[in-house]
Design a protein around this motif. Structure first.
Motif, mmCIF file in Angstrom:
data_model
loop_
_atom_site.group_PDB
_atom_site.id
_atom_site.type_symbol
_atom_site.label_atom_id
_atom_site.label_comp_id
_atom_site.label_asym_id
_atom_site.label_seq_id
_atom_site.Cartn_x
_atom_site.Cartn_y
_atom_site.Cartn_z
ATOM 1 N N SER A 127 49.684 34.590 50.623
ATOM 2 C CA SER A 127 48.273 34.321 50.899
ATOM 3 C C SER A 127 48.040 34.474 52.396
ATOM 4 O O SER A 127 48.970 34.395 53.191
ATOM 5 C CB SER A 127 47.888 32.907 50.454
ATOM 6 N N SER A 132 42.683 35.419 51.140
ATOM 7 C CA SER A 132 43.099 36.444 50.184
ATOM 8 C C SER A 132 44.489 36.121 49.658
ATOM 9 O O SER A 132 45.287 35.452 50.322
ATOM 10 C CB SER A 132 43.069 37.837 50.817
ATOM 11 N N GLN A 133 44.754 36.564 48.436
ATOM 12 C CA GLN A 133 46.046 36.355 47.794
ATOM 13 C C GLN A 133 46.514 37.676 47.222
ATOM 14 O O GLN A 133 45.700 38.456 46.719
ATOM 15 C CB GLN A 133 45.921 35.342 46.654
ATOM 16 N N HIS A 134 47.818 37.914 47.275
ATOM 17 C CA HIS A 134 48.406 39.123 46.706
ATOM 18 C C HIS A 134 49.612 38.737 45.878
ATOM 19 O O HIS A 134 50.448 37.952 46.328
ATOM 20 C CB HIS A 134 48.839 40.100 47.802
ATOM 21 N N PHE A 136 52.824 40.608 43.829
ATOM 22 C CA PHE A 136 53.534 41.882 43.779
ATOM 23 C C PHE A 136 54.609 41.853 42.699
ATOM 24 O O PHE A 136 55.196 40.806 42.435
ATOM 25 C CB PHE A 136 54.214 42.171 45.125
ATOM 26 N N ASN A 146 50.465 45.576 42.626
ATOM 27 C CA ASN A 146 49.806 44.466 43.290
ATOM 28 C C ASN A 146 48.526 44.107 42.547
ATOM 29 O O ASN A 146 47.792 44.978 42.103
ATOM 30 C CB ASN A 146 49.483 44.898 44.735
ATOM 31 N N GLU A 147 48.291 42.808 42.379
ATOM 32 C CA GLU A 147 46.987 42.307 41.943
ATOM 33 C C GLU A 147 46.562 41.358 43.056
ATOM 34 O O GLU A 147 47.373 40.604 43.579
ATOM 35 C CB GLU A 147 47.082 41.590 40.598
ATOM 36 N N TYR A 148 45.298 41.393 43.441
ATOM 37 C CA TYR A 148 44.898 40.649 44.622
ATOM 38 C C TYR A 148 43.547 39.971 44.451
ATOM 39 O O TYR A 148 42.692 40.413 43.689
ATOM 40 C CB TYR A 148 44.894 41.555 45.861
ATOM 41 N N TRP A 154 39.278 38.572 41.587
ATOM 42 C CA TRP A 154 40.561 39.256 41.398
ATOM 43 C C TRP A 154 40.315 40.748 41.216
ATOM 44 O O TRP A 154 39.348 41.156 40.579
ATOM 45 C CB TRP A 154 41.296 38.690 40.184
#
Length: 169
Positions: A127, A132-134, A136, A146-148, A154
């Motif tokens: 984070s 923002s958060q990612h 992997f 990657n989803e973010y 999202w």
């Protein structure tokens, strides 16, 4: 196959020991993930497909406690602190999909299925101070996925790179 754990438990209670032909002597130990928050240190793990949490605050361990409704873990979770007392936890569900639950203002929310199909890949997450958060994971053919989460929503999944081998093999 569904009856296998019952059969194994029956034989174990009668003194039998099972040896994993890959070198182990039974179930693998859960992998633990830990994160700091404003409320203390939190530890997360999977046991029997259930997400568990224990936390240390003011010199005392406060758990362990299961995270409500998070009972579909196929692999160990990964946790991140997203500022203050907020924590997000991600895991590969028994359906092969990326799942998410979060602690905000002292209450758990979720779990929520994200759109990504992660199979049985190991996850990692990060984070940023901006919120923002990612998440992997290694996909098929050595690709990095990657989803973010950014600006309140999202996005993804998206391929980060297809060059190189990130499969861990």
């Amino acid at each position: 196959v569904a009856a296998l754990p019952i059969i194994i438990d029956f034989f174990r209670t009668h003194g039998y020991t099972f040896v994993d032909l890959l070198g182990g002597t039974g179930p693998q130990q859960a992998t633990v993930t830990a994160v700091n928050s404003a409320n203390g240190e939190h530890v997360f793990w999977s046991a029997g497909g259930q997400l568990w949490n224990d936390w240390f605050a003011h010199g005392v361990w406060k758990g362990p406690a299961p995270i409500p409704a998070a009972s579909n873990l196929a692999a160990s979770p990964v946790a991140i602190s997203t500022g203050g007392d907020n924590i997000d936890v991600f895991w590969d569900g028994t359906d092969g999909v990326l799942w998410h639950a979060y602690l905000e203002d002292g209450s758990w929310h979720g779990p929520f299925s994200l759109s990504a199909s992660v199979g049985d890949a190991a996850l990692d997450a990060v984070s940023s101070p901006s919120g923002s958060q990612h998440v992997f994971w290694a996909g098929t053919y050595g690709s990095l996925w990657n989803e973010y989460f950014v600006r309140g929503a999202w996005h993804g999944p998206a391929v980060v790179t297809t060059s190189g081998d990130v499969s861990g093999q």
